[in-house]
Structure formats: structure tokens, C-alpha cells
Design a protein around this motif. Sequence first.
Motif, PDB file in Angstrom:
ATOM      1  N   GLY A 289       2.397 -11.004 -10.051  1.00 16.18           N
ATOM      2  CA  GLY A 289       2.491  -9.679  -9.434  1.00 16.18           C
ATOM      3  C   GLY A 289       1.175  -8.934  -9.466  1.00 16.18           C
ATOM      4  O   GLY A 289       0.742  -8.341  -8.474  1.00 16.18           O
ATOM      5  N   GLY A 290       0.502  -8.959 -10.619  1.00 21.58           N
ATOM      6  CA  GLY A 290      -0.770  -8.260 -10.756  1.00 21.58           C
ATOM      7  C   GLY A 290      -1.842  -8.816  -9.843  1.00 21.58           C
ATOM      8  O   GLY A 290      -2.621  -8.071  -9.245  1.00 21.58           O
TER       9      GLY A 290
ATOM     10  N   ASN B  84      -1.381 -10.475  -6.954  1.00 19.34           N
ATOM     11  CA  ASN B  84      -1.069 -10.126  -5.562  1.00 19.34           C
ATOM     12  C   ASN B  84      -1.305  -8.639  -5.296  1.00 19.34           C
ATOM     13  O   ASN B  84      -1.769  -8.262  -4.217  1.00 19.34           O
ATOM     14  N   ASN B  85      -1.014  -7.799  -6.275  1.00 16.62           N
ATOM     15  CA  ASN B  85      -1.299  -6.372  -6.118  1.00 16.62           C
ATOM     16  C   ASN B  85      -2.797  -6.118  -6.015  1.00 16.62           C
ATOM     17  O   ASN B  85      -3.233  -5.257  -5.243  1.00 16.62           O
ATOM     18  N   LEU B  86      -3.585  -6.870  -6.770  1.00 18.54           N
ATOM     19  CA  LEU B  86      -5.038  -6.751  -6.683  1.00 18.54           C
ATOM     20  C   LEU B  86      -5.521  -7.108  -5.278  1.00 18.54           C
ATOM     21  O   LEU B  86      -6.344  -6.409  -4.698  1.00 18.54           O
TER      22      LEU B  86
ATOM     23  N   ALA C  31      -3.683  -7.009  -2.509  1.00 19.37           N
ATOM     24  CA  ALA C  31      -3.168  -5.996  -1.584  1.00 19.37           C
ATOM     25  C   ALA C  31      -4.002  -4.723  -1.640  1.00 19.37           C
ATOM     26  O   ALA C  31      -4.189  -4.049  -0.628  1.00 19.37           O
ATOM     27  N   LYS C  32      -4.531  -4.412  -2.821  1.00 21.61           N
ATOM     28  CA  LYS C  32      -5.360  -3.214  -2.961  1.00 21.61           C
ATOM     29  C   LYS C  32      -6.648  -3.332  -2.134  1.00 21.61           C
ATOM     30  O   LYS C  32      -7.156  -2.347  -1.624  1.00 21.61           O
TER      31      LYS C  32
ATOM     32  N   ILE D 158       1.646 -12.282   1.756  1.00 24.19           N
ATOM     33  CA  ILE D 158       1.461 -12.935   0.467  1.00 24.19           C
ATOM     34  C   ILE D 158       1.732 -14.425   0.660  1.00 24.19           C
ATOM     35  O   ILE D 158       2.856 -14.813   0.978  1.00 24.19           O
TER      36      ILE D 158
END
Length: 92
Positions: free
Chosen positions: A73-74, A76-78, A80-81, A90
Amino acid sequence: MNLKVSAVMLNYNSKYFPKMCVEAFYRAKMNFDFEFLAVDNDSTDPISLGYLEKAAEGGLVDLIKSPKNVGFGGGNNLGAKHAKGKYVLILN
């Protein structure tokens, strides 16, 4: 350029997977602008990280290196940011 899609691929010691994923993505027929973001989750294997560094130098991917493994999750969030596209894809 108006980016339609930001594709995010997460890597953690995946050996040959990043190469196969990037090559398959670029073989696809797309009629829209996209960016390919490769997030490395602090890999230690030289194969996947070496390929991603070369792909970044060649302009195929934007490589984002995480200083530590932040998990699925972290990571993929990185990615996406950093995404600039209207949509985030994703790749898993």
C-alpha cells in the motif's frame, strides 16, 4: 501534453518481473498519453533494480526509490503521489 494515465508498478526484489512488465506495457496499443512510474521498495537484488535504473536512464520509466520498504500500500501510494495523469493504474 495532457497525461491520461499514470501506470504505477511496485518492485521489491522481483528479479525479471519489472522487465517483463515494462516491455508488455509498451507493446500494448494505446492511443493516449501515459507515464510509467516504477516504485522500488528498497530492493537489494541487482537484477530488478539494475534494469529499472537503465529503463529510467532510457526514458521508459520514472523511477522512484523508496529509502525503506513501505509495503504494498505504501509503495503504491508513493507512486500515486508522483502521478501526473488523470487516472492512476496500479499494475500488480
